[in-house]
Write a protein that holds these residues in place. Sequence first.
Motif, mmCIF file in Angstrom:
data_model
loop_
_atom_site.group_PDB
_atom_site.id
_atom_site.type_symbol
_atom_site.label_atom_id
_atom_site.label_comp_id
_atom_site.label_asym_id
_atom_site.label_seq_id
_atom_site.Cartn_x
_atom_site.Cartn_y
_atom_site.Cartn_z
ATOM 1 N N LEU A 191 0.854 -1.181 0.000
ATOM 2 C CA LEU A 191 0.000 0.000 0.000
ATOM 3 C C LEU A 191 0.894 1.236 0.000
ATOM 4 O O LEU A 191 2.001 1.196 0.549
ATOM 5 C CB LEU A 191 -0.885 0.011 1.246
ATOM 6 N N PRO A 192 0.416 2.338 -0.592
ATOM 7 C CA PRO A 192 1.269 3.520 -0.719
ATOM 8 C C PRO A 192 1.903 3.971 0.601
ATOM 9 O O PRO A 192 3.101 4.254 0.642
ATOM 10 C CB PRO A 192 0.315 4.590 -1.262
ATOM 11 N N HIS A 193 1.112 4.003 1.684
ATOM 12 C CA HIS A 193 1.724 4.531 2.902
ATOM 13 C C HIS A 193 2.777 3.587 3.475
ATOM 14 O O HIS A 193 3.746 4.028 4.060
ATOM 15 C CB HIS A 193 0.678 4.912 3.955
ATOM 16 N N ASN A 194 2.591 2.284 3.271
ATOM 17 C CA ASN A 194 3.608 1.350 3.754
ATOM 18 C C ASN A 194 4.889 1.447 2.940
ATOM 19 O O ASN A 194 5.989 1.394 3.478
ATOM 20 C CB ASN A 194 3.081 -0.088 3.707
ATOM 21 N N VAL A 195 4.726 1.578 1.627
ATOM 22 C CA VAL A 195 5.920 1.685 0.782
ATOM 23 C C VAL A 195 6.667 2.971 1.107
ATOM 24 O O VAL A 195 7.886 2.963 1.282
ATOM 25 C CB VAL A 195 5.564 1.616 -0.719
ATOM 26 N N SER A 196 5.926 4.075 1.263
ATOM 27 C CA SER A 196 6.676 5.308 1.494
ATOM 28 C C SER A 196 7.312 5.302 2.871
ATOM 29 O O SER A 196 8.409 5.813 3.053
ATOM 30 C CB SER A 196 5.835 6.551 1.205
ATOM 31 N N ALA A 197 6.659 4.652 3.855
ATOM 32 C CA ALA A 197 7.297 4.536 5.181
ATOM 33 C C ALA A 197 8.535 3.648 5.088
ATOM 34 O O ALA A 197 9.554 3.927 5.708
ATOM 35 C CB ALA A 197 6.313 3.970 6.201
ATOM 36 N N LEU A 198 8.437 2.609 4.292
ATOM 37 C CA LEU A 198 9.595 1.714 4.132
ATOM 38 C C LEU A 198 10.764 2.472 3.514
ATOM 39 O O LEU A 198 11.894 2.380 3.968
ATOM 40 C CB LEU A 198 9.202 0.523 3.244
ATOM 41 N N LEU A 199 10.467 3.254 2.488
ATOM 42 C CA LEU A 199 11.530 3.951 1.767
ATOM 43 C C LEU A 199 12.121 5.099 2.575
ATOM 44 O O LEU A 199 13.264 5.468 2.368
ATOM 45 C CB LEU A 199 11.026 4.467 0.414
ATOM 46 N N SER A 200 11.322 5.656 3.484
ATOM 47 C CA SER A 200 11.880 6.774 4.239
ATOM 48 C C SER A 200 12.452 6.298 5.569
ATOM 49 O O SER A 200 13.004 7.068 6.327
ATOM 50 C CB SER A 200 10.809 7.842 4.475
ATOM 51 N N GLY A 201 12.336 5.006 5.846
ATOM 52 C CA GLY A 201 12.837 4.463 7.107
ATOM 53 C C GLY A 201 14.313 4.126 7.029
ATOM 54 O O GLY A 201 15.073 4.744 6.285
#
Length: 373
Positions: A191-201
């Motif tokens: 999901l978009p929010h999970n991917v962006s959290a993954l990438l910014s983590g």
Amino acid sequence: MPDKQLASRITKNPFTPEFGRVPAYMAGRQDVISEMARAFDEGSGNPNLCTIFVGARGTGKTAMLSYLSDEASRLGWVAANVTATPGMLEDIVQRSKEAAAHLLAPEGKRKLTGVEVAGIGAVSWENESGEAPNWRSRMNAILNELGEEGTGLLITVDEVDPSLDEMIQLVTTYQHFIREDRKVALLMAGLPHNVSALLSGKVTSFLRRASQYDLGGLFDDEVEEAFRLTAEEGGRIVEQDALDVAVREIGGFPFMFQLVGYRAWNIARGGAITKDDVTTGARLAREELSRRIFDSTYAELSKGDRAFLVAMLDDDGYTTRDNLMQRLGKTTSYISTYKKRLLEAGVIEEQEPGVFTFALPGFREYLLDKKER
Ligand SMILES: Nc1ncnc2c1ncn2[C@@H]1O[C@H](COP(=O)(O)OP(=O)(O)OP(=O)(O)O)[C@@H](O)[C@H]1O
Ligand SMILES: [Mg+2]
């Protein structure tokens, strides 16, 4: 010809409104499918071999991973398909062995780099010093054997979860596989929010450079063609005015495509699907959609997210930042915070700076309905 009539009546419904199912016809997505097929064909060095698929619920992430995993297998790769949950790394080992059982040597027959590669059900993972090899060593052993056969390993990870440490470990180790020039591929979906959290983590910059593919809406002509072909697959034609209604009702949304098709197919009596069948089917599909997708999307929203969306209901098409600030009595930075959250959840879109619309077709009506109740 009574036999033929009977056969057409009992033909299985070719639409698949189930999560994770590969549809009879993939509407659209041709560009990404052929890009990926080329990557599997070319092997090491192709940048698409590490790709993240991003999409809201029901846009076809799981179906895409399954489709590409089949495609890779067809092209001679071994595929290990897992979901990002605790135990994922162990699952990758097990799935790899299972998928490669026909290629890996049976236990005891072979020794590679001091690590014995066990066949299915026979696990003997001790190296010379008696220590159990870690995940990377076990994967290396599998990859060595596959490499001898010229076979690559595709790992697919569905529902990426930024809070799972094993995600980070997987990506870090994958990077070593690449450095060692092994034939590996890593496809992820979330999901978009999970991917962006993954990438910014705390992931490596490596992952930030991976290819990203947005599973957005399907184009109308793609929907029309796939709808017609799917029905024909089951032995029924779709009248043109019925197709027009279907395209309009589906609004480019893959899950809705399957729901509308499934319902219309069941309602249709004769050999053809009519406009009335699709109209009634679409009504039932909308009800089902709100139960299955909107309820789970809504449940994941915070109080602040919901207030933001409710404030958007006053407008019919677009909502501006200024209107939201006024209605909610909040500052620009408050609006920015929630805008970001809702964009990442795939619930709203920002068509131009400061102008918002609902991203999930039908979600606005769902919220209106909730508000009235
Ligand atoms: N390109 C497509 N054309 C037609 N139908 C599709 C397409 N992609 C997916 N579907 C169908 O849409 C439905 C949803 O697909 P899928 O379960 O893969 O979505 P998802 O993005 O993984 O959803 P979730 O986020 O809830 O896991 C399934 O019934 C699937 O068969
Ligand atoms: Mg899924």
